[in-house]
Design a protein around this motif. Sequence first.
Motif, mmCIF file in Angstrom:
data_model
loop_
_atom_site.group_PDB
_atom_site.id
_atom_site.type_symbol
_atom_site.label_atom_id
_atom_site.label_comp_id
_atom_site.label_asym_id
_atom_site.label_seq_id
_atom_site.Cartn_x
_atom_site.Cartn_y
_atom_site.Cartn_z
ATOM 1 N N GLY A 86 0.791 -1.216 0.000
ATOM 2 C CA GLY A 86 0.000 0.000 0.000
ATOM 3 C C GLY A 86 0.827 1.271 0.000
ATOM 4 N N ASP A 87 2.062 1.186 0.387
ATOM 5 C CA ASP A 87 3.008 2.289 0.311
ATOM 6 C C ASP A 87 4.379 1.677 0.052
ATOM 7 N N ARG A 88 5.331 2.506 -0.325
ATOM 8 C CA ARG A 88 6.680 1.978 -0.528
ATOM 9 C C ARG A 88 7.699 3.032 -0.118
ATOM 10 N N LEU A 89 8.911 2.581 0.126
ATOM 11 C CA LEU A 89 10.008 3.477 0.458
ATOM 12 C C LEU A 89 10.453 4.200 -0.810
ATOM 13 N N ASP A 90 10.665 5.521 -0.720
ATOM 14 C CA ASP A 90 10.977 6.311 -1.902
ATOM 15 C C ASP A 90 12.464 6.680 -1.947
ATOM 16 N N TYR A 91 12.934 7.482 -0.991
ATOM 17 C CA TYR A 91 14.346 7.846 -0.966
ATOM 18 C C TYR A 91 14.769 8.124 0.466
ATOM 19 N N MET A 92 16.086 8.258 0.679
ATOM 20 C CA MET A 92 16.599 8.440 2.025
ATOM 21 C C MET A 92 17.854 9.298 2.017
ATOM 22 N N VAL A 93 18.176 9.830 3.197
ATOM 23 C CA VAL A 93 19.451 10.491 3.444
ATOM 24 C C VAL A 93 19.993 9.966 4.765
ATOM 25 N N SER A 94 21.296 10.049 4.941
ATOM 26 C CA SER A 94 21.907 9.493 6.146
ATOM 27 C C SER A 94 23.124 10.315 6.549
ATOM 28 N N MET A 95 23.319 10.430 7.857
ATOM 29 C CA MET A 95 24.470 11.164 8.397
ATOM 30 C C MET A 95 25.030 10.398 9.595
ATOM 31 N N SER A 96 26.341 10.324 9.648
ATOM 32 C CA SER A 96 27.020 9.713 10.798
ATOM 33 C C SER A 96 27.865 10.751 11.515
ATOM 34 N N SER A 97 27.920 10.620 12.837
ATOM 35 C CA SER A 97 28.888 11.399 13.597
ATOM 36 C C SER A 97 30.288 10.883 13.314
ATOM 37 N N ASN A 98 31.289 11.553 13.828
ATOM 38 C CA ASN A 98 32.627 10.983 13.851
ATOM 39 C C ASN A 98 32.671 9.818 14.828
ATOM 40 N N ASP A 99 33.733 9.060 14.760
ATOM 41 C CA ASP A 99 33.989 8.024 15.756
ATOM 42 C C ASP A 99 34.766 8.635 16.918
ATOM 43 N N LYS A 101 41.910 1.901 11.712
ATOM 44 C CA LYS A 101 40.887 1.469 10.763
ATOM 45 C C LYS A 101 39.829 2.572 10.631
ATOM 46 N N PRO A 102 39.111 2.618 9.513
ATOM 47 C CA PRO A 102 38.084 3.651 9.321
ATOM 48 C C PRO A 102 36.775 3.292 10.013
ATOM 49 N N PHE A 103 36.809 3.297 11.333
ATOM 50 C CA PHE A 103 35.633 2.889 12.101
ATOM 51 C C PHE A 103 34.426 3.764 11.767
ATOM 52 N N ARG A 104 33.264 3.151 11.873
ATOM 53 C CA ARG A 104 32.013 3.864 11.634
ATOM 54 C C ARG A 104 31.811 4.949 12.694
ATOM 55 N N GLY A 105 31.055 5.978 12.335
ATOM 56 C CA GLY A 105 30.683 6.988 13.314
ATOM 57 C C GLY A 105 29.811 6.375 14.394
ATOM 58 N N ASN A 106 29.963 6.858 15.614
ATOM 59 C CA ASN A 106 29.241 6.244 16.721
ATOM 60 C C ASN A 106 27.719 6.312 16.543
ATOM 61 N N MET A 107 27.204 7.452 16.122
ATOM 62 C CA MET A 107 25.767 7.595 15.909
ATOM 63 C C MET A 107 25.471 7.817 14.437
ATOM 64 N N ASN A 108 24.561 7.006 13.920
ATOM 65 C CA ASN A 108 24.061 7.231 12.570
ATOM 66 C C ASN A 108 22.580 7.573 12.644
ATOM 67 N N THR A 109 22.185 8.596 11.908
ATOM 68 C CA THR A 109 20.787 8.992 11.794
ATOM 69 C C THR A 109 20.396 8.972 10.325
ATOM 70 N N SER A 110 19.421 8.154 9.994
ATOM 71 C CA SER A 110 18.931 8.043 8.624
ATOM 72 C C SER A 110 17.463 8.453 8.586
ATOM 73 N N THR A 111 17.084 9.185 7.535
ATOM 74 C CA THR A 111 15.692 9.585 7.370
ATOM 75 C C THR A 111 15.202 9.134 6.007
ATOM 76 N N ILE A 112 13.990 8.598 6.002
ATOM 77 C CA ILE A 112 13.416 7.989 4.809
ATOM 78 C C ILE A 112 12.069 8.644 4.530
ATOM 79 N N ARG A 113 11.780 8.869 3.255
ATOM 80 C CA ARG A 113 10.476 9.363 2.836
ATOM 81 C C ARG A 113 9.791 8.274 2.010
ATOM 82 N N THR A 114 8.499 8.088 2.235
ATOM 83 C CA THR A 114 7.752 7.079 1.500
ATOM 84 C C THR A 114 7.047 7.706 0.303
ATOM 85 N N GLN A 115 6.542 6.857 -0.569
ATOM 86 C CA GLN A 115 5.844 7.325 -1.761
ATOM 87 C C GLN A 115 4.621 8.167 -1.388
ATOM 88 N N LYS A 116 3.972 7.841 -0.273
ATOM 89 C CA LYS A 116 2.792 8.587 0.163
ATOM 90 C C LYS A 116 3.138 9.824 0.983
#
Length: 483
Positions: free
Chosen positions: A274-287, A310-325
Motif C-alpha cells: 500500500g506504500d513503498r520506500l521512496d528515498y533516504m538520506v543518512s548522516m554519521s557522527s565521527n567516531d 581502521k576507518p571505524f564507523r561513526g558512533n551515531m548514525n541517523t537516517s531519514t526515509i520518505r515514503t511514496q505517500k
Amino acid sequence: MMSNRRDFLKYTGLVGLSTASGLSLSSCSGNEQEDNKGIKLQHTLDASKQRHQQQFNMSGFAAPKIETVRIGFIGLGNRGGAAVERVSYLDGVQIKALCDVRKIKVEEAKARIKSAGHDPMLYDTDEEAWKKICEQPDIDLVYICTPWEYHTPMAVYAMEHGKHVATEIPAAYTVEDCWHLVETSEKTKKHCVMLENCCYDFFELLTLNMAQQGFFGELIHGEGAYIHHILESLFEKDARWNLWRLKQNARRNGNLYPTHGFGPVCQAMGINRGDRLDYMVSMSSNDFMLESYAEKRATEDPTFKDFVHKPFRGNMNTSTIRTQKGRSILVQHDVSSPRVYSRLHLLSGTKAVAQKYPLPGKIATGHEDWLDETEMKKIEAEYTPPIVKKIGELAKQIGGHGGMDFMMDWRLIDCLRNGLPMDMDVYDAAAWSVIGPLSEWSVANRSRPIDIPDFTNGKWQENKPVDLSLSQGATTGVWSGKV
C-alpha cells in the motif's frame, strides 16, 4: 579454527560459490573508490537504480502445506543455539541438521533440544558442510544464524536447492545481494523470511493492529532505533566468531543494523503493501569511541593491533526515509557510546501517537499527556491481536527476548504447516536490509539523497496488508513438557 575470513570462505566453500554464481562476498560497501565525478561507492548508486521484471509475486504467496517442517540450522552461536532450543518446543517440526564451524557449538546446540523425536545430522568438519544441509533432501527449511556476510549466499543456495529460508538480520548488506534474494525467491517460489523478532514484540504487535484498525488515523511519521552499548563485547574473542561484528564496524560507516526499529514501523505503514520506500538520506557522527578503544586493547593484546587506524564507523548514525505517500521515518543506530538501551518505536498519526522507549509503551490522543494506566488497559483489551492472545503468555515462559523470539518462530512454522503467506516476505527482507548499504552511500557523499529500489516492481500498490487475524492456521501446538 580459521584465523581469518579467507580461511572461513575456503572452509565453507563460499569462495567456490561466489565464483560460480557471480556473488561478491567482499564488502562492496567498504570500497571507498571514487569515479571521475567524485561520487564515492558508485556501484551502490548504480545498483540502487536497477529495475527488474517480476517473475512471480511472493507477497501473499501461499506455498504448499508442510505437515512436519524439517529444519536444518546453519550457525549455532548466540542466536542459532537459542533458536534450536525454542524450535524444539514446537509440535510439527523435526530438527534434521545442525551446522557450525565450531564442533563445540554443534554439540551444545544438540544438547539444548528439549523434546523427543529429533536426531539431527551434525556438520562441523566438512569444508562445505553448510552446502550439504542445503542439498539434504529431507529438509524443508534452512534456518541461518551466521555472520552477516554469509546470509545472502547461504539463503540463495538453499532456495536454489528447493528449501524455504529463514535468515537472521540483516538478510543482505549490499544492494546487489538484496536483488539477488528477491530474484531467487521469485524464481524458485521459495520463501525467504528475515527473522526480525521485534515485529513480534508485544507493544509493536499492539500498535500494528491499532494502525490497521485506524486508531492513529493517517500515519504521518515513524521512528525506530537500535541504541545498544556493546563496545566492549565487540572486542571479546569468545562473544562472536572471528570478531566478525567488530570487523563490520571497522570498515563500514552507516546504519549497519537498521531493521529492529525499522521493520515494525514499515509494517504499520504498509510498506510494500500500500506504500513503498521512496528515498533516504543518512548522516554519521565521527567516531569518538571505537578507535581509541582499539588502541587501548592493542596495548593489552597484539590481536587488536590490526584494528588501530581502521576507518571505524561513526558512533551515531541517523537516517531519514520518505515514503511514496509522503510519510517520513527516522532510524538511528549506535552500538558504541554509553547510552541507555533503546529500541525506539514511535508511530505518529493524524489522531494519535504511540511510543516505546523509555519503557513502558505509551499512547496519546492529544498533546496534553499520555493515556493513564486505566485507559491503556482498555486499549490493550480492545486491540491486542489474536497471536498474542493465543501464544503470548506461553511465549513469555519459553523466552527469547521476553517471548518475541518464540512468537516469531511459532508464526513461521505455523504458516509453513498451514500453507499461509508469510508476515515478512522477501520484499520486506530486501527493503529493510537495503537501508544499510544506502546509508553508507549517503554518509560517504555528504548526506546526499539516494533512491530506494522498489523490490516489488510496482506490486506494492495491490499487495495485501499483514494478516493479524489468525482466521486461518493457528494449529501448531507447543510441547507440553515446558509448562
